[in-house]
Design a protein around this motif. Structure first.
Motif, PDB file in Angstrom:
ATOM      1  N   LEU A   6       0.829  -1.203   0.000  1.00 28.58           N
ATOM      2  CA  LEU A   6       0.000   0.000   0.000  1.00 28.58           C
ATOM      3  C   LEU A   6       0.870   1.261   0.000  1.00 28.58           C
ATOM      4  O   LEU A   6       0.579   2.225  -0.710  1.00 28.58           O
ATOM      5  CB  LEU A   6      -0.927   0.006   1.222  1.00 28.58           C
ATOM      6  CG  LEU A   6      -1.843   1.215   1.361  1.00 28.58           C
ATOM      7  CD1 LEU A   6      -2.886   1.210   0.263  1.00 28.58           C
ATOM      8  CD2 LEU A   6      -2.485   1.212   2.727  1.00 28.58           C
ATOM      9  N   LEU A   7       1.959   1.237   0.784  1.00 27.24           N
ATOM     10  CA  LEU A   7       2.855   2.387   0.806  1.00 27.24           C
ATOM     11  C   LEU A   7       3.576   2.574  -0.529  1.00 27.24           C
ATOM     12  O   LEU A   7       3.846   3.697  -0.937  1.00 27.24           O
ATOM     13  CB  LEU A   7       3.876   2.254   1.937  1.00 27.24           C
ATOM     14  CG  LEU A   7       3.357   2.522   3.344  1.00 27.24           C
ATOM     15  CD1 LEU A   7       4.483   2.361   4.354  1.00 27.24           C
ATOM     16  CD2 LEU A   7       2.746   3.887   3.464  1.00 27.24           C
ATOM     17  N   ARG A   8       3.914   1.480  -1.204  1.00 24.43           N
ATOM     18  CA  ARG A   8       4.527   1.600  -2.533  1.00 24.43           C
ATOM     19  C   ARG A   8       3.550   2.169  -3.540  1.00 24.43           C
ATOM     20  O   ARG A   8       3.929   2.942  -4.412  1.00 24.43           O
ATOM     21  CB  ARG A   8       5.000   0.227  -3.017  1.00 24.43           C
ATOM     22  CG  ARG A   8       6.295  -0.202  -2.424  1.00 24.43           C
ATOM     23  CD  ARG A   8       6.799  -1.423  -3.145  1.00 24.43           C
ATOM     24  NE  ARG A   8       7.648  -2.167  -2.252  1.00 24.43           N
ATOM     25  CZ  ARG A   8       7.806  -3.466  -2.253  1.00 24.43           C
ATOM     26  NH1 ARG A   8       7.140  -4.201  -3.135  1.00 24.43           N
ATOM     27  NH2 ARG A   8       8.598  -4.052  -1.413  1.00 24.43           N
ATOM     28  N   LYS A   9       2.306   1.792  -3.397  1.00 20.82           N
ATOM     29  CA  LYS A   9       1.306   2.242  -4.357  1.00 20.82           C
ATOM     30  C   LYS A   9       0.917   3.697  -4.114  1.00 20.82           C
ATOM     31  O   LYS A   9       0.771   4.476  -5.053  1.00 20.82           O
ATOM     32  CB  LYS A   9       0.071   1.341  -4.256  1.00 20.82           C
ATOM     33  CG  LYS A   9      -0.935   1.547  -5.349  1.00 20.82           C
ATOM     34  CD  LYS A   9      -2.038   0.512  -5.245  1.00 20.82           C
ATOM     35  CE  LYS A   9      -3.003   0.653  -6.402  1.00 20.82           C
ATOM     36  NZ  LYS A   9      -4.077  -0.343  -6.311  1.00 20.82           N
ATOM     37  N   LYS A  10       0.743   4.082  -2.831  1.00 21.87           N
ATOM     38  CA  LYS A  10       0.351   5.446  -2.477  1.00 21.87           C
ATOM     39  C   LYS A  10       1.479   6.084  -1.665  1.00 21.87           C
ATOM     40  O   LYS A  10       1.502   6.035  -0.443  1.00 21.87           O
ATOM     41  CB  LYS A  10      -0.941   5.430  -1.666  1.00 21.87           C
ATOM     42  CG  LYS A  10      -2.098   4.848  -2.430  1.00 21.87           C
ATOM     43  CD  LYS A  10      -3.373   4.969  -1.667  1.00 21.87           C
ATOM     44  CE  LYS A  10      -4.502   4.389  -2.512  1.00 21.87           C
ATOM     45  NZ  LYS A  10      -5.801   4.694  -1.952  1.00 21.87           N
TER      46      LYS A  10
END
Length: 83
Positions: A6-10
């Protein structure tokens, strides 16, 4: 979805997560520090009257800003007279 995915995506969430981690760590460490201080007494069975062990000459404030401890002249005269 995994947290790191999730952190990589956002990527805009990374600073928020960092600040929240620092704030939670600081709050937890201050709470543990406050519980280990000698002024904080949690155990009522071994010391039911904790106010009797407080030293009146030691200031018990959390923080003191721009305060000077000056001796009182009248009190010093009385102490010299009684010695």
């Amino acid at each position: 979805m995994n947290f790191f995915q999730l952190l990589r995506k956002k990527k805009e969430l990374i600073p928020l997560v960092a600040f929240m981690t620092v704030a939670a760590t600081g709050a937890t460490s201050f709470a543990l520090y406050s519980l280990r201080k000698t002024d904080v007494i949690i155990d009522r069975k071994r010391n039911p009257e904790p106010w009797e062990t407080v030293d009146p000459s030691v200031p018990t404030k959390l923080i003191t800003i721009n305060q000077e401890w000056k001796p009182i002249e009248e009190l010093q005269k009385v102490r010299r007279a009684t010695k």
